[in-house]
Design a protein around this motif. Structure first.
Motif, PDB file in Angstrom:
ATOM      1  N   ALA A   1      38.085 -17.675  15.356  1.00 34.48           N
ATOM      2  CA  ALA A   1      36.918 -16.897  15.991  1.00 34.48           C
ATOM      3  C   ALA A   1      36.252 -17.551  16.129  1.00 34.48           C
ATOM      4  O   ALA A   1      35.671 -18.756  15.760  1.00 34.48           O
ATOM      5  N   PRO A   2      35.399 -17.375  17.094  1.00 30.75           N
ATOM      6  CA  PRO A   2      34.656 -18.286  18.073  1.00 30.75           C
ATOM      7  C   PRO A   2      33.449 -18.312  17.604  1.00 30.75           C
ATOM      8  O   PRO A   2      33.399 -17.375  16.780  1.00 30.75           O
ATOM      9  N   PRO A   3      32.620 -19.770  17.565  1.00 30.03           N
ATOM     10  CA  PRO A   3      31.352 -20.192  16.734  1.00 30.03           C
ATOM     11  C   PRO A   3      30.419 -19.080  16.931  1.00 30.03           C
ATOM     12  O   PRO A   3      29.687 -19.038  16.067  1.00 30.03           O
ATOM     13  N   GLY A   4      29.556 -18.097  18.076  1.00 31.83           N
ATOM     14  CA  GLY A   4      29.103 -17.231  18.011  1.00 31.83           C
ATOM     15  C   GLY A   4      29.352 -16.121  17.904  1.00 31.83           C
ATOM     16  O   GLY A   4      28.245 -15.305  18.171  1.00 31.83           O
ATOM     17  N   ALA A   5      30.519 -15.884  16.829  1.00 33.25           N
ATOM     18  CA  ALA A   5      31.321 -14.731  16.723  1.00 33.25           C
ATOM     19  C   ALA A   5      30.412 -14.146  15.194  1.00 33.25           C
ATOM     20  O   ALA A   5      30.612 -13.242  15.158  1.00 33.25           O
ATOM     21  N   LEU A   6      29.824 -15.375  14.411  1.00 32.11           N
ATOM     22  CA  LEU A   6      28.971 -14.365  13.388  1.00 32.11           C
ATOM     23  C   LEU A   6      27.174 -14.884  13.256  1.00 32.11           C
ATOM     24  O   LEU A   6      27.236 -15.556  14.300  1.00 32.11           O
ATOM     25  N   PRO A   7      27.174 -13.903  12.838  1.00 28.33           N
ATOM     26  CA  PRO A   7      27.254 -13.439  11.139  1.00 28.33           C
ATOM     27  C   PRO A   7      28.321 -12.076  11.646  1.00 28.33           C
ATOM     28  O   PRO A   7      28.007 -11.568  13.114  1.00 28.33           O
ATOM     29  N   SER A   8      29.096 -11.253  11.106  1.00 31.19           N
ATOM     30  CA  SER A   8      29.169  -9.869  11.313  1.00 31.19           C
ATOM     31  C   SER A   8      28.574  -9.329  12.055  1.00 31.19           C
ATOM     32  O   SER A   8      27.716  -9.136  11.628  1.00 31.19           O
ATOM     33  N   GLY A   9      29.103  -8.393  12.700  1.00 32.92           N
ATOM     34  CA  GLY A   9      28.842  -6.815  13.342  1.00 32.92           C
ATOM     35  C   GLY A   9      27.533  -7.859  14.326  1.00 32.92           C
ATOM     36  O   GLY A   9      26.770  -6.858  15.174  1.00 32.92           O
ATOM     37  N   ARG A  10      27.409  -8.682  15.176  1.00 34.41           N
ATOM     38  CA  ARG A  10      26.633  -9.493  16.351  1.00 34.41           C
ATOM     39  C   ARG A  10      27.915  -9.125  17.241  1.00 34.41           C
ATOM     40  O   ARG A  10      28.844  -9.593  17.201  1.00 34.41           O
ATOM     41  N   ARG A  11      27.289  -9.159  18.564  1.00 33.50           N
ATOM     42  CA  ARG A  11      28.135  -8.590  19.668  1.00 33.50           C
ATOM     43  C   ARG A  11      28.066  -9.972  20.144  1.00 33.50           C
ATOM     44  O   ARG A  11      27.355 -10.796  20.900  1.00 33.50           O
ATOM     45  N   PHE A  12      29.256 -10.718  21.065  1.00 33.36           N
ATOM     46  CA  PHE A  12      29.440 -11.830  22.128  1.00 33.36           C
ATOM     47  C   PHE A  12      30.863 -11.667  22.772  1.00 33.36           C
ATOM     48  O   PHE A  12      31.022 -10.490  22.757  1.00 33.36           O
ATOM     49  N   PRO A  13      30.574 -12.097  24.368  1.00 31.78           N
ATOM     50  CA  PRO A  13      31.455 -11.930  25.144  1.00 31.78           C
ATOM     51  C   PRO A  13      33.356 -12.063  24.568  1.00 31.78           C
ATOM     52  O   PRO A  13      33.130 -14.009  23.971  1.00 31.78           O
ATOM     53  N   VAL A  14      34.231 -11.662  24.861  1.00 29.11           N
ATOM     54  CA  VAL A  14      35.138 -12.756  25.320  1.00 29.11           C
ATOM     55  C   VAL A  14      35.842 -12.188  26.357  1.00 29.11           C
ATOM     56  O   VAL A  14      35.447 -11.274  26.944  1.00 29.11           O
ATOM     57  N   GLY A  15      37.137 -13.056  26.803  1.00 30.52           N
ATOM     58  CA  GLY A  15      37.925 -12.651  27.467  1.00 30.52           C
ATOM     59  C   GLY A  15      39.002 -11.926  27.626  1.00 30.52           C
ATOM     60  O   GLY A  15      39.354 -11.330  26.585  1.00 30.52           O
ATOM     61  N   LEU A  16      38.970 -10.940  28.466  1.00 30.60           N
ATOM     62  CA  LEU A  16      40.473 -10.336  29.088  1.00 30.60           C
ATOM     63  C   LEU A  16      41.245 -10.866  30.158  1.00 30.60           C
ATOM     64  O   LEU A  16      40.862 -10.785  31.348  1.00 30.60           O
ATOM     65  N   ALA A  17      42.478 -10.873  29.654  1.00 33.47           N
ATOM     66  CA  ALA A  17      43.834 -11.057  30.356  1.00 33.47           C
ATOM     67  C   ALA A  17      44.319 -10.278  30.592  1.00 33.47           C
ATOM     68  O   ALA A  17      45.390  -9.919  29.840  1.00 33.47           O
ATOM     69  N   ARG A  18      45.439 -10.055  31.741  1.00 28.17           N
ATOM     70  CA  ARG A  18      46.850  -9.258  32.293  1.00 28.17           C
ATOM     71  C   ARG A  18      47.644 -10.139  31.279  1.00 28.17           C
ATOM     72  O   ARG A  18      47.639 -11.858  31.533  1.00 28.17           O
ATOM     73  N   SER A  19      48.250 -10.188  30.457  1.00 26.26           N
ATOM     74  CA  SER A  19      49.325 -11.322  30.044  1.00 26.26           C
ATOM     75  C   SER A  19      51.332 -10.395  30.711  1.00 26.26           C
ATOM     76  O   SER A  19      51.259  -9.147  31.415  1.00 26.26           O
ATOM     77  N   GLN A  20      52.240 -10.963  30.711  1.00 23.25           N
ATOM     78  CA  GLN A  20      53.367 -11.145  31.588  1.00 23.25           C
ATOM     79  C   GLN A  20      53.643 -10.003  30.160  1.00 23.25           C
ATOM     80  O   GLN A  20      55.252  -8.990  30.862  1.00 23.25           O
ATOM     81  N   HIS A  21      53.984  -9.486  29.263  1.00 24.67           N
ATOM     82  CA  HIS A  21      54.282  -8.616  28.430  1.00 24.67           C
ATOM     83  C   HIS A  21      53.413  -6.987  28.568  1.00 24.67           C
ATOM     84  O   HIS A  21      53.802  -6.180  27.645  1.00 24.67           O
ATOM     85  N   ASP A  22      53.009  -7.275  29.517  1.00 21.67           N
ATOM     86  CA  ASP A  22      52.255  -6.174  29.790  1.00 21.67           C
ATOM     87  C   ASP A  22      51.353  -5.360  28.906  1.00 21.67           C
ATOM     88  O   ASP A  22      51.416  -4.424  28.175  1.00 21.67           O
ATOM     89  N   VAL A  23      50.651  -6.587  27.547  1.00 18.58           N
ATOM     90  CA  VAL A  23      49.611  -5.782  26.928  1.00 18.58           C
ATOM     91  C   VAL A  23      48.966  -7.163  27.692  1.00 18.58           C
ATOM     92  O   VAL A  23      48.526  -7.846  28.153  1.00 18.58           O
ATOM     93  N   VAL A  24      47.303  -6.894  27.438  1.00 19.87           N
ATOM     94  CA  VAL A  24      46.165  -7.627  27.306  1.00 19.87           C
ATOM     95  C   VAL A  24      46.326  -8.688  26.308  1.00 19.87           C
ATOM     96  O   VAL A  24      45.671  -8.483  25.275  1.00 19.87           O
ATOM     97  N   LYS A  25      45.389 -10.092  27.010  1.00 22.51           N
ATOM     98  CA  LYS A  25      44.156 -10.782  26.391  1.00 22.51           C
ATOM     99  C   LYS A  25      43.122 -10.452  25.950  1.00 22.51           C
ATOM    100  O   LYS A  25      43.259 -10.762  26.277  1.00 22.51           O
TER     101      LYS A  25
END
Length: 116
Positions: free
Chosen positions: A33-57
């Protein structure tokens, strides 16, 4: 003011409407988990990226936090492609839920009316 509205997201928010359906990230390991993710329930940004396996990372910098389920990967694929074409990083809001040692990572998404 909603404390989550002040999150500064470094890229184009996916989905563009902001999203509000929590989608569990597959393969997430709480120790990564990224350091800014804690405590639980706190929203934080993450990146989204397409992969060669047709699923989003789901990523934090170069670290892969997990993957969206295949149906959700298909739902956001076009928006991710648009971000790639524009040279913008696709980001989403994420949240950790649960008790220490058993937390799950969720990404906030939405779908087009009449779509998925």
């Amino acid at each position: 003011m909603d404390p989550t509205s002040s999150i500064r997201l470094p890229g184009r928010l996916v989905p563009a409407g902001g999203g509000h359906v929590p989608v569990r990230v597959r393969g997430f390991v709480e120790a990564d988990a990224p350091p800014g993710a804690l405590p639980s329930g706190r929203r934080f940004p993450v990146g989204l990226a397409r992969s060669q396996h047709d699923v989003v990372k789901v990523v934090d910098g170069d670290a892969v936090l997990g993957y969206l389920p295949e149906p959700w990967s298909r739902v956001v694929d076009f928006e991710l492609w648009c971000c790639e074409q524009a040279g913008e990083r696709a980001v989403a809001r994420a949240v950790l839920e649960g008790v220490a040692g058993e937390r799950d990572l969720f990404v906030m998404l939405s779908w087009r009316r009449g779509g998925a």
